[in-house]
Design a protein around this motif. Structure first.
Motif, short mmCIF file in Angstrom:
data_model
loop_
_atom_site.label_atom_id
_atom_site.label_comp_id
_atom_site.label_asym_id
_atom_site.label_seq_id
_atom_site.Cartn_x
_atom_site.Cartn_y
_atom_site.Cartn_z
N ALA A 180 0.83 -1.21 0.00
CA ALA A 180 0.00 0.00 0.00
C ALA A 180 0.86 1.24 0.00
N SER A 181 2.01 1.18 0.79
CA SER A 181 2.90 2.33 0.84
C SER A 181 3.51 2.60 -0.54
N LEU A 182 3.92 1.49 -1.23
CA LEU A 182 4.49 1.66 -2.57
C LEU A 182 3.46 2.20 -3.56
N ILE A 183 2.23 1.69 -3.45
CA ILE A 183 1.17 2.16 -4.36
C ILE A 183 0.90 3.63 -4.14
N GLU A 184 0.89 4.07 -2.86
CA GLU A 184 0.63 5.48 -2.58
C GLU A 184 1.73 6.35 -3.16
N ASN A 185 3.01 5.90 -3.03
CA ASN A 185 4.13 6.66 -3.63
C ASN A 185 3.98 6.74 -5.16
N SER A 186 3.58 5.58 -5.77
CA SER A 186 3.41 5.58 -7.24
C SER A 186 2.29 6.52 -7.66
N SER A 187 1.21 6.52 -6.87
CA SER A 187 0.07 7.40 -7.21
C SER A 187 0.48 8.85 -7.13
N ALA A 188 1.27 9.17 -6.08
CA ALA A 188 1.73 10.56 -5.95
C ALA A 188 2.60 10.94 -7.14
N ALA A 189 3.50 10.00 -7.53
CA ALA A 189 4.37 10.29 -8.68
C ALA A 189 3.56 10.45 -9.97
N VAL A 190 2.52 9.58 -10.11
CA VAL A 190 1.68 9.68 -11.31
C VAL A 190 0.94 11.00 -11.34
N SER A 191 0.42 11.43 -10.19
CA SER A 191 -0.31 12.71 -10.13
C SER A 191 0.60 13.85 -10.50
N LYS A 192 1.82 13.81 -9.95
CA LYS A 192 2.77 14.87 -10.27
C LYS A 192 3.12 14.88 -11.77
N GLY A 193 3.34 13.64 -12.33
CA GLY A 193 3.64 13.55 -13.77
C GLY A 193 2.47 14.03 -14.61
N SER A 194 1.24 13.74 -14.13
CA SER A 194 0.05 14.20 -14.87
C SER A 194 0.00 15.71 -14.92
N GLU A 195 0.31 16.36 -13.75
CA GLU A 195 0.29 17.83 -13.73
C GLU A 195 1.33 18.40 -14.68
N ILE A 196 2.55 17.79 -14.65
CA ILE A 196 3.61 18.27 -15.54
C ILE A 196 3.19 18.10 -17.01
N ALA A 197 2.58 16.90 -17.32
CA ALA A 197 2.15 16.64 -18.71
C ALA A 197 1.09 17.63 -19.15
N GLU A 198 0.14 17.98 -18.25
CA GLU A 198 -0.90 18.94 -18.61
C GLU A 198 -0.30 20.30 -18.90
N LYS A 199 0.67 20.74 -18.05
CA LYS A 199 1.31 22.02 -18.31
C LYS A 199 2.05 21.99 -19.65
N THR A 200 2.74 20.83 -19.91
CA THR A 200 3.46 20.70 -21.19
C THR A 200 2.48 20.78 -22.37
N ALA A 201 1.31 20.12 -22.21
CA ALA A 201 0.30 20.15 -23.28
C ALA A 201 -0.20 21.56 -23.51
N GLU A 202 -0.42 22.33 -22.41
CA GLU A 202 -0.87 23.71 -22.58
C GLU A 202 0.18 24.54 -23.31
N SER A 203 1.48 24.31 -22.95
CA SER A 203 2.57 25.05 -23.61
C SER A 203 2.60 24.72 -25.11
N LEU A 204 2.47 23.39 -25.42
CA LEU A 204 2.47 23.00 -26.83
C LEU A 204 1.28 23.61 -27.58
N GLY A 205 0.11 23.69 -26.90
CA GLY A 205 -1.06 24.31 -27.53
C GLY A 205 -0.79 25.76 -27.88
N SER A 206 -0.15 26.49 -26.94
CA SER A 206 0.17 27.89 -27.21
C SER A 206 1.13 28.00 -28.40
N ILE A 207 2.10 27.05 -28.43
CA ILE A 207 3.07 27.06 -29.54
C ILE A 207 2.35 26.81 -30.87
N VAL A 208 1.40 25.85 -30.86
CA VAL A 208 0.65 25.55 -32.09
C VAL A 208 -0.12 26.77 -32.56
N HIS A 209 -0.80 27.47 -31.59
CA HIS A 209 -1.58 28.65 -31.95
C HIS A 209 -0.68 29.74 -32.54
#
Length: 704
Positions: free
Chosen positions: A554-583
């Motif tokens: 459970a401890s390992l899963i919680e750490n993985s979930s936290a890492a996934v959430s953080k990666g998701s936030e970074i990916a969303e910001k990257t996607a927004e940046s790419l969208g601005s670049i496309v525009h």
């Protein structure tokens, strides 16, 4: 094209044809109506006569029955058979075969009958009526089978008192004994006679089968529209509303008359067609047609005679007018000497040709004088009507030409002076045109350099547009990949949440297992079983290890979930940046495209300017050449003006004609229509004899 003779003949023929046809139609219609009215008036008397004949035939049968019954032989008869034979013997021989005799009892029984099937239809009520009234009783017409087919019958009853009881002597009569009324009546081949009862049933008919079938036109019309008119006529007869009229049956028109019969409660109807009585009408029709043909033939012959007589002078005048239109004034005119319009037409045509020949001779003389250079000649002679204007106009032309040539002589000197001035001006214009041509050539060379630079910029803009488009496509593809990666991370997060739920379940299982092991240890202590206690200890240890492993997972899963959430936030910001670049790339692409299009437009505009300069250069060159030519023409004009003065000296002008100096008698700045008239008059004179090689006509064309 039809000649006037053919047209007159056709008009007279058509008029005669129409008149004769109308008269024939009116006569035929009147005769047909008269025939129909005559037939209508005779139908009723014919039906009355036929009805009386029919009633007389029936009454004769009744009389024969009564006489036989009251005879001594009948009273002294030994039996019913002898009574029946005596009854039959009193009928005429021609009807005996169609009569069956019988003797009936007062109870309605048949005591004797020569035909049991026929006597069986005699009604008891009819016997009672005959006995009670002691008068002959006649039945209705009925249909029965006599062994030789179905036929129509009626019976006559006469009461007899014999041997203390009442009997009834019966004579059963075949309706054929009355057929002479229906067959021998004068109704024509298509007409017929019928006996119709109050219910519109046909009891007897010239066509025998209709009576046997009891044909009812009113009932038949309910299912067959072709009987409507016939049924209506029969209905009016049955109801007593009409005793004559008309109807249509099987496409034929009938006229009918009816009269009530004294027997059978019926009406006798006579129906006839007008066609059967139309022999006299047909002869009259034939006579009318023959008379019409005779009149038509006479009309054709007379129309041919009069049309040729009337058209001959018109044809001759038409041919002469056609020759006149071709210019023939010498041929004679065939004059029609009469006081009508034809005489006026031909004599007027001859007078017109004579006058035209005189006018042409006078005009020819005047033109010959002009061709010889004599402008002092004036036209004489008598001109009629509108032709007087020719004489006046011709003399005005001669006066005008005399003054004009005098003015031209003076104008030639002024033209010479003006030609010198025009030559000097043309030299100046030629020098200026040369300088303009040089300046335009330099400007054209400069525009060519600018055009090359603009064209180079347009090509660079196209290349830049291509590169920006390629980069925009690549960034768009990267943006799509980032979107796909973001979706995959979301799927991992969802899977981690599911695994956490499973770990929680495992933890609960370990807790329950631990409790179970504790219970097993308690039971082992209570029972004193060592083996069961060992098992309980092993289960407790297994539960402890499972719980510990579940906590670590459970401890390992919680750490993985936290890492996934953080990666998701970074990916969303990257996607927004790419969208601005496309525009931004799209905006850059649009701007570069606009620059490219503007460069192409500039290139086209410069090409058009360059084309315009080339045209201006050619115009300037042409002006230069024209200026040189103008100078040369001015010199030539000066020499030609001298030649013009010499030529005018050939003409003899009027004595009162005096050329003016300074201001000419005729101003050449005249309205366009006046100048055109003057030009035409001068051209006419030159075409009559002046040599055009001296340039006189060309000078006039240049002036006007």
């Amino acid at each position: 094209m039809k000649s006037i003779s053919s047209k007159l003949m056709l008009i007279m023929f058509v008029a005669a044809m129409v008149i004769i046809s109308v008269l024939d139609v009116v006569a035929i219609t009147a005769i047909s109506k008269t025939t129909k009215d005559t037939l209508m008036s005779s139908a009723k008397p014919l039906s009355v006569q036929g009805s009386k004949r029919f009633d007389a035939s029936v009454q004769q049968l009744v009389t024969d029955v009564s006489r036989s019954v009251r005879s001594a032989n009948f009273s002294n008869a030994s039996g019913e058979k002898e009574m029946a034979e005596i009854l039959k013997s009193n009928f005429p021989e021609n009807v005996r075969d169609n009569i069956t005799c019988a003797v009936m009892g007062d109870a309605g029984q048949t005591l004797y009958s020569a035909n049991e099937s026929l006597s069986a239809v005699i009604k008891r009520d009819d016997i009672d009526k005959a006995v009670q009234s002691n008068e002959p009783f006649i039945s209705d017409i009925y249909v029965a089978d006599s062994g030789k087919g179905r036929k129509q019958y009626f019976y006559i009853l006469q009461s007899v008192f014999k041997d203390g009881k009442y009997l009834a002597a019966a004579a059963i009569v075949d309706s054929d004994v009355l057929s002479d009324v229906f067959v021998n009546s004068a109704v024509g081949s298509n007409g017929f006679v019928m006996l119709v009862d109050k219910g519109s049933n046909i009891l007897m008919h010239t066509q025998h089968d209709l009576g046997i079938k009891r044909f009812n036109p009113v009932d038949e019309a309910a299912g067959n529209d072709s009987y409507d008119n016939f049924a209506e006529a029969i209905k009016t007869v049955s109801e007593g509303r009409e005793d004559s009229g008309e109807f249509t049956l099987d496409g034929k028109h009938y006229v009918f008359g009816s009269d009530a019969s004294d027997y059978f409660n019926a009406n006798l109807v006579y129906a006839m067609t007008p066609e059967d009585f139309g022999d006299a009408t047909t002869d009259t029709f034939r006579s009318i047609v023959i008379l019409g043909l005779i009149l038509l033939t006479f009309t054709i012959i007379s129309s041919m005679f009069f049309s040729r007589r009337l058209s001959k002078p018109i044809v001759s005048a038409t041919a002469r007018i056609r020759e006149l239109a071709q210019g023939n004034l010498s041929s004679p005119v065939d004059v029609w000497y009469s006081k009508d319009e034809l005489g006026v037409l031909t004599s007027s045509l001859e007078e017109t040709i004579v006058c035209l020949r005189q006018y042409i001779n006078l005009i020819t003389v005047s033109l010959n004088q002009i061709s010889e250079g004599n402008l002092c000649h004036r036209m004489e002679g008598t001109f009629k009507g509108d032709f007087q204007q020719i004489k006046t106009t011709f003399n005005d032309i001669l006066n005008s030409l005399s003054d004009t040539f005098a003015s031209i002589n003076n104008a030639a000197e002024q033209v010479n002076t003006g030609a010198v001035q025009v030559s000097n001006s043309a030299q100046s214009v030629s020098q200026g045109s040369t300088q303009q041509a040089s300046a335009i050539e330099e400007l054209s060379a400069t525009l060519k350099d600018v055009a090359k630079q603009v064209e180079r910029n347009a090509n660079d803009a196209k290349n830049a547009n291509t590169i920006v488009t390629r980069n925009a496509d690549a960034i768009g593809s990267c943006n799509d990949d980032m979107t796909n990666m973001l979706g995959a991370i979301n799927e991992i997060r969802i899977s981690s949440e599911e695994i956490s739920k499973i770990i929680k379940v495992i933890d609960e299982i370990a807790f329950q297992t631990n409790i179970l092991a504790l219970n097993a240890a308690v039971e082992a202590a209570r029972e004193g079983s060592k083996g069961f206690g060992v098992v309980a200890d092993e289960v407790r240890r297994l539960a402890s290890r499972s719980a510990e492993a579940a906590k670590q997972t459970a401890s390992l899963i919680e750490n993985s979930s936290a890492a996934v959430s953080k990666g998701s936030e970074i990916a969303e910001k990257t996607a927004e940046s790419l969208g601005s670049i496309v525009h931004g790339s799209e905006e850059i692409q649009s701007l570069v495209k606009n620059i490219s299009e503007a460069s192409e437009t500039q290139t086209e505009a410069i090409a058009q300017i360059n084309t315009g300069l080339v045209q201006i250069s050619s115009v300037v060159s042409a002006n230069t050449s024209a200026s040189v030519g103008t100078a040369s023409a001015s010199e030539e004009l000066s020499s030609q003006s001298l030649i013009l003065k010499n030529m005018i000296a050939r003409f003899k002008l009027g004595e009162d004609t005096k050329p003016t100096s300074g201001v000419m008698k005729y101003d050449y700045s005249v309205p366009e229509e006046d100048s055109s008239l003057l030009k035409n008059r001068v051209l006419q004179i030159t075409n009559m004899g002046m040599d055009d090689e001296d340039g006189f006509t060309d000078d006039i064309d240049d002036k006007y």
